[in-house]
Structures are given as structure tokens and as C-alpha cells.
Motif scaffolding. Structure first.
Motif, PDB file in Angstrom:
ATOM      1  N   GLY A   1       1.502 -12.097   2.984  1.00 23.35           N
ATOM      2  CA  GLY A   1       0.979 -10.621   2.260  1.00 23.35           C
ATOM      3  C   GLY A   1       1.275 -10.430   0.730  1.00 23.35           C
ATOM      4  O   GLY A   1       1.609 -10.881  -0.136  1.00 23.35           O
ATOM      5  N   MET A   2       0.409  -9.147   0.093  1.00 25.22           N
ATOM      6  CA  MET A   2       1.055  -9.214  -1.394  1.00 25.22           C
ATOM      7  C   MET A   2       0.799  -7.895  -1.809  1.00 25.22           C
ATOM      8  O   MET A   2       0.026  -6.973  -0.707  1.00 25.22           O
ATOM      9  CB  MET A   2      -0.730 -10.460  -2.368  1.00 25.22           C
ATOM     10  N   SER A   3       1.231  -7.818  -3.291  1.00 26.98           N
ATOM     11  CA  SER A   3       1.685  -6.282  -3.876  1.00 26.98           C
ATOM     12  C   SER A   3       0.328  -6.239  -4.102  1.00 26.98           C
ATOM     13  O   SER A   3      -0.389  -6.825  -4.732  1.00 26.98           O
ATOM     14  CB  SER A   3       2.590  -6.165  -4.678  1.00 26.98           C
ATOM     15  N   GLU A   4       0.044  -4.825  -4.869  1.00 25.20           N
ATOM     16  CA  GLU A   4      -1.470  -4.094  -5.816  1.00 25.20           C
ATOM     17  C   GLU A   4      -1.490  -4.699  -6.963  1.00 25.20           C
ATOM     18  O   GLU A   4      -2.418  -5.172  -7.116  1.00 25.20           O
ATOM     19  CB  GLU A   4      -1.085  -3.203  -5.348  1.00 25.20           C
ATOM     20  N   ASP A   5      -0.371  -5.234  -7.515  1.00 23.36           N
ATOM     21  CA  ASP A   5      -0.722  -5.894  -8.620  1.00 23.36           C
ATOM     22  C   ASP A   5      -1.404  -7.160  -8.452  1.00 23.36           C
ATOM     23  O   ASP A   5      -1.436  -7.593  -9.223  1.00 23.36           O
ATOM     24  CB  ASP A   5       0.981  -5.455  -9.516  1.00 23.36           C
ATOM     25  N   VAL A   6      -0.717  -7.786  -7.337  1.00 18.98           N
ATOM     26  CA  VAL A   6      -1.062  -9.515  -7.451  1.00 18.98           C
ATOM     27  C   VAL A   6      -2.525  -9.224  -6.630  1.00 18.98           C
ATOM     28  O   VAL A   6      -3.249  -9.879  -7.407  1.00 18.98           O
ATOM     29  CB  VAL A   6      -0.423  -9.974  -6.353  1.00 18.98           C
TER      30      VAL A   6
ATOM     31  N   THR B   1       0.820 -17.652  -7.573  1.00 20.29           N
ATOM     32  CA  THR B   1       1.845 -16.741  -6.739  1.00 20.29           C
ATOM     33  C   THR B   1       2.210 -18.770  -5.691  1.00 20.29           C
ATOM     34  O   THR B   1       4.086 -18.026  -5.747  1.00 20.29           O
ATOM     35  CB  THR B   1       1.994 -16.421  -5.546  1.00 20.29           C
TER      36      THR B   1
ATOM     37  N   SER C   1      -5.315  -7.066   1.492  1.00 17.47           N
ATOM     38  CA  SER C   1      -3.522  -7.214   1.311  1.00 17.47           C
ATOM     39  C   SER C   1      -3.072  -6.097   1.479  1.00 17.47           C
ATOM     40  O   SER C   1      -2.543  -5.631   1.052  1.00 17.47           O
ATOM     41  CB  SER C   1      -3.477  -8.728   0.290  1.00 17.47           C
ATOM     42  N   SER C   2      -1.929  -6.023   2.244  1.00 18.06           N
ATOM     43  CA  SER C   2      -0.550  -5.274   1.844  1.00 18.06           C
ATOM     44  C   SER C   2       0.877  -6.091   2.253  1.00 18.06           C
ATOM     45  O   SER C   2       0.504  -7.495   3.452  1.00 18.06           O
ATOM     46  CB  SER C   2      -0.572  -4.320   2.724  1.00 18.06           C
ATOM     47  N   LEU C   3       1.754  -5.483   1.899  1.00 19.17           N
ATOM     48  CA  LEU C   3       3.076  -6.585   2.246  1.00 19.17           C
ATOM     49  C   LEU C   3       3.384  -6.230   3.366  1.00 19.17           C
ATOM     50  O   LEU C   3       3.712  -5.750   4.058  1.00 19.17           O
ATOM     51  CB  LEU C   3       4.850  -5.924   1.382  1.00 19.17           C
TER      52      LEU C   3
ATOM     53  N   THR D   1      -2.996 -10.701   4.543  1.00 15.83           N
ATOM     54  CA  THR D   1      -4.287 -10.630   4.333  1.00 15.83           C
ATOM     55  C   THR D   1      -5.670 -11.225   4.514  1.00 15.83           C
ATOM     56  O   THR D   1      -5.788 -11.936   5.622  1.00 15.83           O
ATOM     57  CB  THR D   1      -4.443 -11.295   2.879  1.00 15.83           C
TER      58      THR D   1
END
Length: 673
Positions: free
Chosen positions: A613-618, A629, A657-659, A663
Motif C-alpha cells: 500500500g501507499m500513504s496519503e502523501d505518496v 518509490t 490505497s492504504s498502508l 492498492t
């Protein structure tokens, strides 16, 4: 004989309008303005001094960056030499004459004082600028290079180390210490150590022991180096007339390279820094930003500690400029402001008192009328006759206003209610308009950013293509000339081929990002299920290697209009990204459904993974050009190009997506007509 009115008669009771008016007229001039002037001058003086500190701090930053650039460039250029095919070819032939000539050429080109090859036992196999046959290899810089990692630092060489390299270096480094006021007390009378830009890079040959290419540049009495820093920081006309910028390099607390003068034509080499600066910078490791006594005068100064490869503080870098011209300008400015204030005050006070006499009575009458109105008597009036001055006009207008007061009191209440309703409505409209404006602004900023990056990347890509062609052509010529001997460097040639091919692919992506219209393919009617199926053989090896389970959900019935190759490129890019997000395995879901968006029928294809997953900033930056990344594995253009290809067909790509939860990328395209 009648008595003249005294001060008490003139000013009246302390609570009268007359007293207050005079207080209003005189207190700002005699009390408040002097206080404000004093506070302003103090704050201005503080801001002025702070501005000088800020300037010298920025000057130190420029000098620090120049010194860091010199260190980094020396290390990088030395590493480039050790990695060159020419030195490997010369060393492999084991012929000392061309090797020494090669080292001497590069020593002069880099401006180094010595350049040599050394093995792990300290044996010097070839050298330039030194006749040493054996040398130390316990320096962290040299140990790192022999361990396979290029390194550079600023190191201190003892007199014995310098003599072992070259007696001339030891002679250049030697400085007689000059007694300096306020300096740190020591018994030394001479400085024999040398501050050296010290760099080393590994040189590994098949079947040969580890070698390191070591180079150094002595900074003691290197006046060109310090004058370059001074010219860079204090260009002509960058300081007021009478001031002078200076720069110095210290070994411990001794000036080994400086443009500070003891006398008119003698530099202050061998002088030492003051005890206060010595304790703060070398003792505590702090950056000094303040006034300091430098040799024979006060300077606005900035000192920062210099650290060697062992992590020890071994010297300082200094920049500064004369304080006296700035102090003189500050005091002259303060004196002129005070003199101007006093002159204006002396002239204005009598004028204020005279004007006040014609204002007292009308004001007192108006004050009484206002008091009656405050008590509830809305019929009270001043009754003053009209006059030509402003006070008389104010009195007449006051009576008129009081006439309207009762009439409009009720109207104001009604208007207040209506105004509240209108304000609420207007506030809602403004909030909605503000949201629309923010969305439009973000879209314009992104469009401008993409346009600018596109122009830059197109130019860079075309400029890179030319040297690629030259490299490929010369590589083939080298193979042809070497014939069967080319097999000796077969691995290196193959590596060059691979890297050139990689550069070509990157250039292709840059051009596709910068000029997508040149890469646009023929638009065809496609079945989502068929396109996804055709992509699977292309990514099968990536999915099998990671142990990823694939789930298909082909529910779409509509067709979409897009070039087949471009759509496959987008899907393969998303599938490969999903596989990279699941290095330990997982589930990849590929689905397609009919979906209506923006009032149009279309097809939505989703690539979902169960990866990291990815953070909100990414997520917010995932479609930005050159954002990646994958660090060194990616170019950051894949998703940007994919988004451009889909947008060109009137579609869009979205991501959720969420950590830790995975995704999902969704491609929506309008149905083919």
C-alpha cells in the motif's frame, strides 16, 4: 490690574474636554512619540544587527558550499579516473612508464599535489608528485577505498607524513606562529602540520589484489583557493564603501590560508583566532555568528568547525567583513532621526496650543449634547450657529444626525435582520465559489507544471540521443579494431551495451512523456477481456517469480476505443507495479465492468493488489512526472505516461490505497461508438 490666566485656568479641570484635547495634542508629541521612537530605534538597531548576522551567515553558507563542492568534485573525478577503461588497460599491462605518465597528466589536470596507486600493505606501485615507495593505509579514506568504496575528506597530515610524500609539501605547510592578542595560550611557535583535501577510490582488476587510487591537495598557504572563496562571497560592490570582506581557512586555530592583512601587503598567515571563538567553535563545535576581533580590528564574523575523516574537529572556515562602516552608518542614521524629531517637536507644540483655543468651546458644547443623548434625551441639540470651520460644520451635522436618529432606529433594526439573512446566503455562495476556484487553480498549476517539464524533458532526451549514438558507434569500432582481443573486455563491453540500451529506453519514455502526439497509435475497438488476456503472457514471469495468485473478473460487455499497444502498455505497467508491491506474494485481481461516469457510458478496468500500500502523501504525488518509490529501479515516468495516454482518449485513472491493505488502480474509458 487684572491677573493673567495661569496654567490651571488655561488647561481647566483634569476631566474637562479642554484638558483632554490638550493632552491628546501634546501627549503623542511629548510622551508617546518619543517612546515609540525609542522603541523603534532599539528594534531597528536590533534588526540592523540581525541583518548583518544574517548576511554573514549566508556568506558562510556560500563559502561552505564551495568548500564542499571542491571536496566532492575531487572525490568524484578521482572515482571517474579509477573507473575508466584506460587506467585498467594501463595497469593490466604492468608497464610503469605509461602509468606514471597517465597519473601525472591527471594530477596536473585535477590540481592535486600527489596522486598514486597503493595496495592494502601500503606499497605504492605508481605515483605522481611523490617518490614515496610505501605509505600509510590506516586513513579512513584510504581504508574505505581499499574496501571497495570511494571516499573523500579533509585530513590533517603530520610533518612526517608530508616529508614522506615530498619535502616540498612539508616546506609549504610550515608556518611560523605570530603572537596574536586574545589568542588561546600555547607554547608552540611553529605549525608544521598540513590540511589536505584527501580522496581515494578503489581500483579492482580481475585476478589482482585490491588497489586504491589516492590523491591530495595541500591547503596551507594556498592563496588562490582562499581568494576564490573571497571573490565568490564578496563580489565587487557587495559591501558599502569602507568595508572589506575577508575569508580564512584555519588548521586548529592557526590561519593557514587567509586574505586578512597584518600590514598593507602581508597576509596574517600564522596568526591565531581569539580564545572566545576557539572555545565556542573548536571546543563546543558551535557555529559562531557574531562580532569578533580579527587580528587587528572588529569584524562581523562567521566561523564553522571543520571535521576530518576521523570525526574530529581539526580546523575552521571563516568569512566576515569590517564592522566599523556599518556601525558608523547606524549611529549617523539614529542621530539624524533624533535631531529631526526634536526640531519638529519644538516647532509644532506652539502651533498646537494656538489651534486648540478655537476648538475648546464648540467641543465642550457638543460633549454636553452627546451626554444628554446618552441619558435618553434624543431631542437634545447643540444649537450652535453655522460657521465656516470644520468644528461648526460638525456641530450642524451632529444636530442633523440626531434628527434622523429616532427615524432610522427602527429602520436599522429591520435592515439588520435582512442583512443577516443576505450575509448568510452570500457566505454560502462565496464558499462554493472558493471551492471551485481552488479546484481550477490546482488544475492550472498541474497543467503548467506538466507543460514546463515536458519542454525540459524533450530537450534533455534529444540531447542525450546524440552521445548515445556516438557511444554505440565507437563501441563497435573498438570491437572491430581489437578483434579477438576484445574478448578480454567482453564483460565490460556487454555491460556498456546494457547500460546504453537502458539509457535509450529511458530517453524513449522521456520523449513519449514530452511529445505524446508523436507516439500516438491507431485507435481500435477493443474488448477489455481480450486486452487483459493478451497482457498476461507479458507479465507471467514477474507474477510467477513472486508467487502471486491472479483472479479474473471479466463482467464488462462494452467495447472501448484505444490503440491496443498503448492500452497494453498501461495495463502491463500497472500489473508490474502491483507485483513489485507484493515481494512476498499475494493476490492480484484483474476486473472489468460497465460503468457510467460524467454522463457517458464506459468501461472500468481495475488492477488491485494486496501489497504494502501507499500513504496519503505518496498517493497525492503518484502521477507526478519523475516521482518514484523504486529509487534506482524506476524513472518516475510510467504512471505519468499512462495517465497521459488514458486522458488522451477521454478517460481517467484513479487510485485508492492504504498502508498495509493494498492498492487498486482503476482505468475508465468511454465505450466505443
Amino acid at each position: 490690574m487684572a491677573e493673567k490666566p495661569g496654567i490651571a485656568t488655561f488647561f481647566g479641570p483634569l476631566r474637562s474636554v479642554r484638558f483632554r484635547l490638550l493632552a491628546i495634542a501634546l501627549l503623542p508629541t511629548l510622551v508617546i512619540l518619543p517612546l515609540l521612537l525609542g522603541v523603534t530605534m532599539v528594534r531597528w538597531s536590533g534588526k540592523f544587527d540581525a541583518l548583518l548576522i544574517t548576511k554573514v551567515n549566508s556568506d558562510l553558507t556560500v563559502a561552505h558550499q564551495y568548500l564542499a563542492t571542491i571536496l566532492e568534485n575531487t572525490g568524484e573525478r578521482l572515482e571517474a579516473i579509477s573507473n575508466s577503461a584506460r587506467i585498467r588497460e594501463i595497469v593490466s599491462k604492468q608497464d610503469q612508464t605509461p602509468l606514471k605518465r597517465f597519473l601525472e597528466e591527471n594530477r596536473e589536470k585535477l590540481g592535486l599535489d600527489f596522486l598514486f596507486l597503493v595496495d592494502a600493505n601500503g606499497n605504492v606501485s605508481a605515483s605522481a608528485g611523490t617518490d614515496a615507495g610505501k605509505t600509510r593505509v590506516d586513513w579512513p579514506v584510504r581504508a574505505a577505498a581499499l574496501g571497495g568504496k570511494a571516499s573523500y575528506a579533509m585530513d590533517i597530515f603530520s610533518e612526517q607524513d608530508l616529508v614522506a610524500l615530498s619535502p616540498s609539501l612539508a616546506q609549504r605547510a610550515r608556518l611560523d606562529l605570530v603572537p596574536t592578542p586574545n589568542a588561546h595560550q600555547e607554547d608552540r611557535t611553529v605549525e608544521t602540520r598540513g590540511m589536505m583535501i584527501h580522496a581515494a577510490s578503489p581500483l579492482r582488476l580481475p585476478g589482482s589484489p585490491a588497489l586504491a587510487l589516492v590523491g591530495g591537495r595541500l591547503l596551507n598557504q594556498n592563496l588562490d583557493f582562499i581568494d576564490t572563496i573571497n571573490d565568490l562571497v564578496y563580489r565587487q560592490a557587495s559591501l558599502p564603501e569602507g568595508s572589506q570582506g575577508t575569508a580564512t581557512l584555519f588548521l586548529d586555530d592557526v590561519r593557514i590560508s587567509t586574505n586578512v592583512r597584518l600590514f598593507e601587503n602581508r597576509r596574517a598567515l600564522g596568526t591565531r583566532v581569539s580564545e572566545a571563538v576557539h572555545s565556542a567553535v573548536l571546543g563546543a563545535g558551535q557555529v559562531w555568528l557574531d562580532s569578533a576581533f580579527v587580528v587587528n580590528d572588529w569584524y562581523i564574523s562567521a566561523y564553522e568547525p571543520l571535521v576530518d575523516s576521523y570525526g574530529k574537529r581539526v580546523g575552521m572556515l571563516y568569512v566576515g567583513f569590517l564592522e566599523a562602516p556599518f556601525a558608523q552608518a547606524k549611529y549617523e542614521t539614529l542621530g539624524s532621526v533624533i535631531a529631526a524629531f526634536l526640531g519638529i517637536t519644538i516647532i509644532s507644540i506652539p502651533v498646537f496650543l494656538r489651534w486648540a483655543r478655537g476648538i475648546f468651546k464648540p467641543l465642550e458644547r457638543m460633549t454636553q449634547t452627546i451626554s444628554q443623548v446618552d441619558d435618553g434625551d434624543l431631542g437634545a441639540r447643540t444649537g450652535l450657529p453655522p460657521t465656516g470651520d470644520e468644528i461648526g460644520q460638525v456641530a450642524v451635522h451632529l444636530d442633523e444626525l440626531l434628527e434622523r436618529l429616532q427615524q432610522r432606529e427602527g429602520e436599522l433594526r429591520a435592515w439588520n435582520e435582512e442583512l443577516n439573512v443576505r450575509v448568510e446566503q452570500r457566505t454560502q455562495e462565496l464558499q462554493l465559489a472558493n471551492l471551485r476556484l481552488e479546484a481550477t487553480t490546482k488544475q492550472l498549476v498541474m497543467s503548467e507544471k506538466l507543460a514546463t517539464i515536458g519542454e525540459i524533458t524533450a530537450g534533455v532526451a534529444h540531447e542525450i540521443n546524440n552521445p548515445i549514438a556516438v557511444i554505440q558507434g565507437n563501441l563497435e569500432v573498438a570491437r572491430s579494431m581489437l578483434g579477438s582481443q576484445a574478448n578480454v573486455a567482453k564483460t565490460e563491453f556487454n555491460l556498456i551495451d546494457e547500460q546504453v540500451d537502458r539509457i535509450s529506453r529511458i530517453v524513449g519514455k522521456l520523449l513519449q512523456f514530452a511529445r505524446p502526439e508523436e507516439f500516438a497509435g491507431y485507435v481500435e475497438r477493443q474488448s477489455p477481456e481480450t486486452v487483459i488476456s493478451d497482457c498476461m503472457p507479458l507479465v507471467k514471469h514477474v507474477l510467477n517469480r513472486a508467487g502471486i495468485e491472479v483472479i479474473r473478473q471479466d463482467d464488462a460487455t462494452g467495447l472501448l476505443a484505444m490503440n491496443r499497444t498503448e492500452l497494453q502498455q498501461v495495463l502491463v505497467n500497472l500489473i508490474v507495479n502491483a507485483a513489485h508491491a507484493m515481494p512476498e506474494g499475494g493476490t492480484l485481481t484483474l476486473s472489468s465492468v460497465d460503468e457510467e461516469r460524467h454522463g457517458s457510458q464506459g468501461v472500468a478496468m481495475t488492477v488491485a493488489d494486496t501489497g504494502v500500500g501507499m500513504s496519503e502523501d505518496v498517493v497525492a504525488r503518484i502521477f507526478d512526472p519523475f516521482f518514484t518509490t523504486k529509487r534506482q529501479e524506476g524513472t518516475g515516468l510510467g504512471l505519468s505516461v499512462s495517465q497521459m495516454l488514458i486522458a488522451r482518449q477521454g478517460g481517467e485513472i484513479t487510485v485508492e490505497s492504504s498502508l498495509g491493505a493494498g492498492t487498486a488502480f482503476t482505468i475508465w474509458l468511454p465505450q466505443a461508438l
